[in-house]
Design a protein around this motif. Structure first.
Motif, mmCIF file in Angstrom:
data_model
loop_
_atom_site.group_PDB
_atom_site.id
_atom_site.type_symbol
_atom_site.label_atom_id
_atom_site.label_comp_id
_atom_site.label_asym_id
_atom_site.label_seq_id
_atom_site.Cartn_x
_atom_site.Cartn_y
_atom_site.Cartn_z
ATOM 1 N N ALA A 7 -0.147 14.695 10.966
ATOM 2 C CA ALA A 7 -1.547 15.041 11.242
ATOM 3 C C ALA A 7 -1.853 14.819 12.719
ATOM 4 O O ALA A 7 -2.551 15.630 13.349
ATOM 5 C CB ALA A 7 -2.482 14.221 10.362
ATOM 6 N N LYS A 8 -1.319 13.749 13.290
ATOM 7 C CA LYS A 8 -1.534 13.482 14.723
ATOM 8 C C LYS A 8 -0.851 14.556 15.562
ATOM 9 O O LYS A 8 -1.364 14.960 16.586
ATOM 10 C CB LYS A 8 -0.985 12.104 15.106
ATOM 11 C CG LYS A 8 -1.866 10.977 14.653
ATOM 12 C CD LYS A 8 -1.298 9.656 15.140
ATOM 13 C CE LYS A 8 -2.157 8.505 14.664
ATOM 14 N NZ LYS A 8 -1.644 7.207 15.061
ATOM 15 N N GLY A 9 0.299 15.011 15.117
ATOM 16 C CA GLY A 9 1.035 16.054 15.827
ATOM 17 C C GLY A 9 0.257 17.366 15.841
ATOM 18 O O GLY A 9 0.311 18.122 16.806
ATOM 19 N N GLU A 10 -0.472 17.669 14.770
ATOM 20 C CA GLU A 10 -1.242 18.905 14.686
ATOM 21 C C GLU A 10 -2.479 18.857 15.560
ATOM 22 O O GLU A 10 -2.923 19.870 16.076
ATOM 23 C CB GLU A 10 -1.661 19.164 13.228
ATOM 24 C CG GLU A 10 -0.490 19.558 12.346
ATOM 25 C CD GLU A 10 -0.918 19.704 10.871
ATOM 26 O OE1 GLU A 10 -2.119 19.707 10.584
ATOM 27 O OE2 GLU A 10 -0.005 19.813 10.041
ATOM 28 N N ALA B 40 2.696 7.272 6.064
ATOM 29 C CA ALA B 40 2.974 7.183 7.496
ATOM 30 C C ALA B 40 3.462 8.535 8.024
ATOM 31 O O ALA B 40 3.061 8.980 9.099
ATOM 32 C CB ALA B 40 4.005 6.092 7.781
ATOM 33 N N ALA B 41 4.315 9.205 7.252
ATOM 34 C CA ALA B 41 4.823 10.516 7.664
ATOM 35 C C ALA B 41 3.690 11.532 7.702
ATOM 36 O O ALA B 41 3.616 12.376 8.608
ATOM 37 C CB ALA B 41 5.921 10.972 6.711
ATOM 38 N N LYS B 42 2.789 11.463 6.735
ATOM 39 C CA LYS B 42 1.651 12.386 6.681
ATOM 40 C C LYS B 42 0.731 12.167 7.883
ATOM 41 O O LYS B 42 0.271 13.127 8.506
ATOM 42 C CB LYS B 42 0.892 12.166 5.367
ATOM 43 C CG LYS B 42 -0.037 13.269 4.995
ATOM 44 C CD LYS B 42 -0.594 13.014 3.603
ATOM 45 C CE LYS B 42 -1.421 14.182 3.137
ATOM 46 N NZ LYS B 42 -1.960 13.964 1.792
ATOM 47 N N GLU B 43 0.471 10.885 8.199
ATOM 48 C CA GLU B 43 -0.379 10.567 9.355
ATOM 49 C C GLU B 43 0.274 11.021 10.657
ATOM 50 O O GLU B 43 -0.403 11.532 11.548
ATOM 51 C CB GLU B 43 -0.675 9.058 9.391
ATOM 52 C CG GLU B 43 -1.638 8.618 8.327
ATOM 53 C CD GLU B 43 -1.815 7.102 8.297
ATOM 54 O OE1 GLU B 43 -1.171 6.383 9.082
ATOM 55 O OE2 GLU B 43 -2.599 6.638 7.446
ATOM 56 N N GLU C 186 5.868 1.323 -3.934
ATOM 57 C CA GLU C 186 4.895 1.020 -2.870
ATOM 58 C C GLU C 186 5.483 1.353 -1.495
ATOM 59 O O GLU C 186 4.804 1.939 -0.649
ATOM 60 C CB GLU C 186 4.492 -0.464 -2.946
ATOM 61 C CG GLU C 186 3.444 -0.877 -1.935
ATOM 62 C CD GLU C 186 2.118 -0.150 -2.114
ATOM 63 O OE1 GLU C 186 1.461 0.115 -1.090
ATOM 64 O OE2 GLU C 186 1.740 0.161 -3.263
ATOM 65 N N GLU C 187 6.766 1.009 -1.293
ATOM 66 C CA GLU C 187 7.414 1.327 -0.012
ATOM 67 C C GLU C 187 7.498 2.839 0.196
ATOM 68 O O GLU C 187 7.283 3.324 1.305
ATOM 69 C CB GLU C 187 8.817 0.705 0.032
ATOM 70 C CG GLU C 187 8.806 -0.799 0.179
ATOM 71 C CD GLU C 187 10.196 -1.414 0.047
ATOM 72 O OE1 GLU C 187 11.191 -0.679 -0.070
ATOM 73 O OE2 GLU C 187 10.274 -2.655 0.072
ATOM 74 N N ARG C 188 7.778 3.575 -0.864
ATOM 75 C CA ARG C 188 7.821 5.037 -0.750
ATOM 76 C C ARG C 188 6.456 5.619 -0.418
ATOM 77 O O ARG C 188 6.343 6.533 0.395
ATOM 78 C CB ARG C 188 8.335 5.653 -2.060
ATOM 79 C CG ARG C 188 9.813 5.479 -2.266
ATOM 80 C CD ARG C 188 10.294 6.301 -3.448
ATOM 81 N NE ARG C 188 11.596 5.835 -3.883
ATOM 82 C CZ ARG C 188 11.887 5.366 -5.085
ATOM 83 N NH1 ARG C 188 10.964 5.328 -6.016
ATOM 84 N NH2 ARG C 188 13.097 4.958 -5.374
ATOM 85 N N ARG C 189 5.423 5.090 -1.079
ATOM 86 C CA ARG C 189 4.051 5.566 -0.790
ATOM 87 C C ARG C 189 3.677 5.308 0.668
ATOM 88 O O ARG C 189 3.121 6.170 1.340
ATOM 89 C CB ARG C 189 3.044 4.887 -1.719
ATOM 90 C CG ARG C 189 2.959 5.516 -3.093
ATOM 91 C CD ARG C 189 1.740 5.030 -3.853
ATOM 92 N NE ARG C 189 1.820 3.620 -4.211
ATOM 93 C CZ ARG C 189 2.345 3.141 -5.345
ATOM 94 N NH1 ARG C 189 2.808 3.969 -6.236
ATOM 95 N NH2 ARG C 189 2.374 1.852 -5.562
ATOM 96 N N LYS C 190 4.004 4.103 1.169
ATOM 97 C CA LYS C 190 3.692 3.765 2.566
ATOM 98 C C LYS C 190 4.440 4.692 3.523
ATOM 99 O O LYS C 190 3.869 5.170 4.504
ATOM 100 C CB LYS C 190 4.054 2.301 2.855
ATOM 101 C CG LYS C 190 3.078 1.312 2.276
ATOM 102 C CD LYS C 190 3.489 -0.109 2.627
ATOM 103 C CE LYS C 190 2.550 -1.123 1.993
ATOM 104 N NZ LYS C 190 2.952 -2.498 2.264
ATOM 105 N N ALA C 191 5.720 4.952 3.227
ATOM 106 C CA ALA C 191 6.516 5.818 4.096
ATOM 107 C C ALA C 191 5.962 7.241 4.068
ATOM 108 O O ALA C 191 5.873 7.911 5.113
ATOM 109 C CB ALA C 191 7.976 5.810 3.649
ATOM 110 N N LYS C 192 5.555 7.715 2.898
ATOM 111 C CA LYS C 192 4.996 9.058 2.767
ATOM 112 C C LYS C 192 3.663 9.156 3.520
ATOM 113 O O LYS C 192 3.403 10.137 4.219
ATOM 114 C CB LYS C 192 4.793 9.374 1.282
ATOM 115 C CG LYS C 192 4.532 10.812 0.976
ATOM 116 C CD LYS C 192 4.524 11.034 -0.523
ATOM 117 C CE LYS C 192 4.303 12.478 -0.854
ATOM 118 N NZ LYS C 192 4.302 12.731 -2.295
#
Length: 174
Positions: free
Chosen positions: A169-172, A163-166, A155-161
């Motif tokens: 996406a904001k950077g793009e 968050a990194a994806k979001e 679950e912690e890995r999914r949340k970190a992944k």
């Protein structure tokens, strides 16, 4: 203690297993540095394999038996097979530690035919901490995670992944 100066470092050229009445025996052809004339050593030591670099007591050398008596190695027959020496264990060499009946192994720094080291070869001592890179070594019997701990990590890995994806996406968008 026996005179270990007569002992030699040998390398096992071949091993043939013989099964008989008692313990299984190994018939070994061993190079002890005598100009291409390997000797035959018959042993029950479990750690002897082709390519092993071991300490050998050849014919004429003396060893101390379990009763503390000195014995001179002679050409003898073991299990019906002629043997021209014996492999030494740590106790026979006076190394102090090591299992009885397990052939004493030496590192490749000791040439075939040389006298064995006076003490048990070990890991070389480091002079400073900088010479060895820091490596995390996991234990052989490390604690296994429970199902709950595995689920929590996943679950912690999914949340970190996520968050990194979001964040990417904001950077793009900007």
């Amino acid at each position: 203690m026996a005179d270990t100066s007569q002992y030699k470092v040998g390398i096992v050229l071949s091993v043939e297993e013989k099964k008989g009445g008692g313990k299984p025996l190994k018939v070994c052809s061993v190079n002890i540095g005598d100009e291409g004339n390997p000797i035959t050593v018959v042993t029950a030591a479990s750690n002897v394999r082709q390519g092993s670099r071991l300490v050998v007591a050849p014919i004429g050398s003396t060893v101390i038996n379990d009763e503390g008596e000195e014995l001179t190695i002679t050409k003898t027959t073991v299990g019906g097979i002629p043997s021209e020496g014996m492999f030494c264990d740590s106790r026979m060499l006076g190394w102090g530690s090591g299992s009885e009946g397990i052939a004493a192994q030496v590192p490749v720094e000791f040439a075939v035919g040389d006298a064995p080291p006076k003490s048990k070869p070990g890991v070389p001592k480091q002079t400073s901490e900088e010479t060895v890179p820091a490596v995390e070594v996991k234990g052989l019997f490390e604690k296994k995670l429970t199902k709950e701990e595995k689920k929590k990590l996943a679950e912690e890995r999914r949340k970190a992944k996520k968050a990194a994806k979001e964040a990417s996406a904001k950077g793009e968008e900007s």
